[in-house]
Enzyme design. Structure first.
Site: not given
Length: 434
Positions: A311, A369
């Site tokens: 991330h 995600d």
């Protein structure tokens, strides 16, 4: 409400033979900031920061992220505690008002939301103008913006009562809009909201019930949907939130500002990341092919990227991913989908990422995600609806950030600067002489 920073020293800048002092401020947590708003006036130069990765655009009391330690707080509350113990509407109240509600406050807030879930009947005609294969985010962008035509009484940003009403309407009507978009895409009749149901349960019913059969809610799916919404509710000054604030800084009405945020979220590097993750799982196709894709991910010369891992903000484990991981496993157990190819690939990739030295060393952990795409797919949503669901959860964050920005007396219309690198001044030459 705003301006709670503390003075914490002075930065000395020497430029062009001139020395200036810039104040340093501290917030509740996080790094100190150097206040450079007077830099241009005092020196004739300004800063360059593509992507604004080292620039604070505002002061906010809503969300705090510590990417190094994997911390995400909403109004001071850790995201895992909220996702485990709270519900989406309670978190929405927290983001909008600054504190968790007592029972009376929550009952009043929930009642107000349920009284505004219906859409104006003429809005349904909008969908007839869309092609049946239109991307759901295209329809969401258009219909959210169109809400301003139906509620002209909420156009004055300076009126707190009008802003409050617009906030309630957006939070209440977004599930109905999202469900209609899904129904239109699959060619089924629209289902109106049922106010006796909770927020997430009502949304799932509007999406998946049909007139020919009685709809029975699955509490595991309802809880999974509620957690999805909580985990998407706000995430500091990301691209779409910054877009909402920038649009709102011009005085644009709330529906236009939120529509701008929806458009920004549509980008594959932002809200479309979970779509890309699920497409990757389908591309891999089977567990046998995972080593091939892992090798490609480790090859610096191969453009392939393993989506859903690592991330930009979190250099440690994404705290939202821990909650979503638990939710995915609950869904797998409830729906007995362990044998599906996508789930087998996902579980094996998860195992490798948590054990493989390459991934552990680079801290390429599964992010939110990765798990949210699997969760939405398991619940039954097609891939192109994923970003719409993201927008559904993020609406309350956008509205909270917009209200905070409008109430901040220090906020001005957004106007980033640039370095001009085009041609120097030159004279016009008639077309006959070119």
């Amino acid at each position: 409400m705003i301006n709670k920073t503390k003075r914490n020293g002075t930065a000395i800048l020497k430029i062009k033979g001139k020395t200036i002092e810039l104040p340093i401020y501290s917030g509740t947590d996080g790094p100190d900031v150097i206040d450079v708003k007077s830099l241009y006036a005092e020196t004739g130069v300004f800063t360059l920061d593509p992507g604004f990765t080292s620039t604070g655009s505002c002061e906010s009391q809503i969300t705090f992220i510590n990417g190094e330690e994997g911390i995400l707080l909403h109004r001071g509350y850790p995201i895992d505690q909220l996702a485990e113990n709270s519900g989406f509407l309670e978190v929405s109240y927290l983001l909008l008002n600054g504190e968790l509600p007592n029972q009376a406050q929550f009952s009043e807030f929930s009642h107000r939301i349920t009284q505004h879930t219906m859409l104006h009947t003429q809005m349904d005609r909008f969908f007839l103008g869309f092609r049946r294969d239109s991307h759901p985010m295209a329809m969401l962008t258009g219909t959210v913006g169109a809400m301003s035509a139906f509620y002209p009484d909420s156009m004055d940003n300076t009126d707190p009562d009008e802003r409050r009403l617009a906030s309630i309407r957006l939070l209440a009507k977004m599930p109905t809009l999202a469900a209609r978009i899904y129904k239109y895409s699959v060619g089924q009749p629209f289902v109106d909201p049922l106010n006796e149901l909770g927020y997430a349960e009502n949304f799932l019913r509007m999406c998946f019930s049909i007139p020919a059969e009685k709809y029975v809610s699955n509490p595991v799916l309802v809880r999974a949907m509620d957690r999805l919404l909580i985990l998407q509710a706000d995430h500091e000054q990301n691209a779409s939130t910054s877009t909402v604030r920038l649009a709102g800084s011009s005085g644009a009405h709330p529906y236009a500002s939120i529509a701008a945020g929806v458009a920004s979220l549509w980008g594959p590097s932002h809200g479309g990341a979970n779509e890309a993750c699920l497409r990757m799982l389908h591309e891999i196709g089977s567990v046998d092919r995972i080593p091939e894709f892992i090798a490609r991910a480790k090859d610096k010369d191969d453009p392939f990227r393993l989506m859903g891992f690592g991330h930009r903000v979190y250099k440690n484990y994404d705290p939202r991913a821990k909650v979503m991981q638990q939710t995915v496993h609950e869904l797998v157990s409830e729906l007995d989908v362990k044998t599906s190819p996508v789930m087998q690939i996902a579980m094996e990739l998860e195992r490798i990422a948590l054990e493989d030295e390459y991934f552990v060393e680079k801290k390429l952990y599964p992010n939110v995600d990765f798990y949210s795409g699997i969760a939405m797919d398991t619940i039954g949503f097609p891939t192109d609806m994923f970003t719409v669901l993201f927008a559904l959860g993020r609406t309350v964050g956008w509205v909270s950030q917009l209200n905070e920005m409008i109430e901040d007396p220090a906020q001005r219309i957004g106007r980033p600067r640039q370095i001009y690198t085009g041609p120097a001044k030159r004279d016009y030459v008639p077309i006959s002489k070119r």
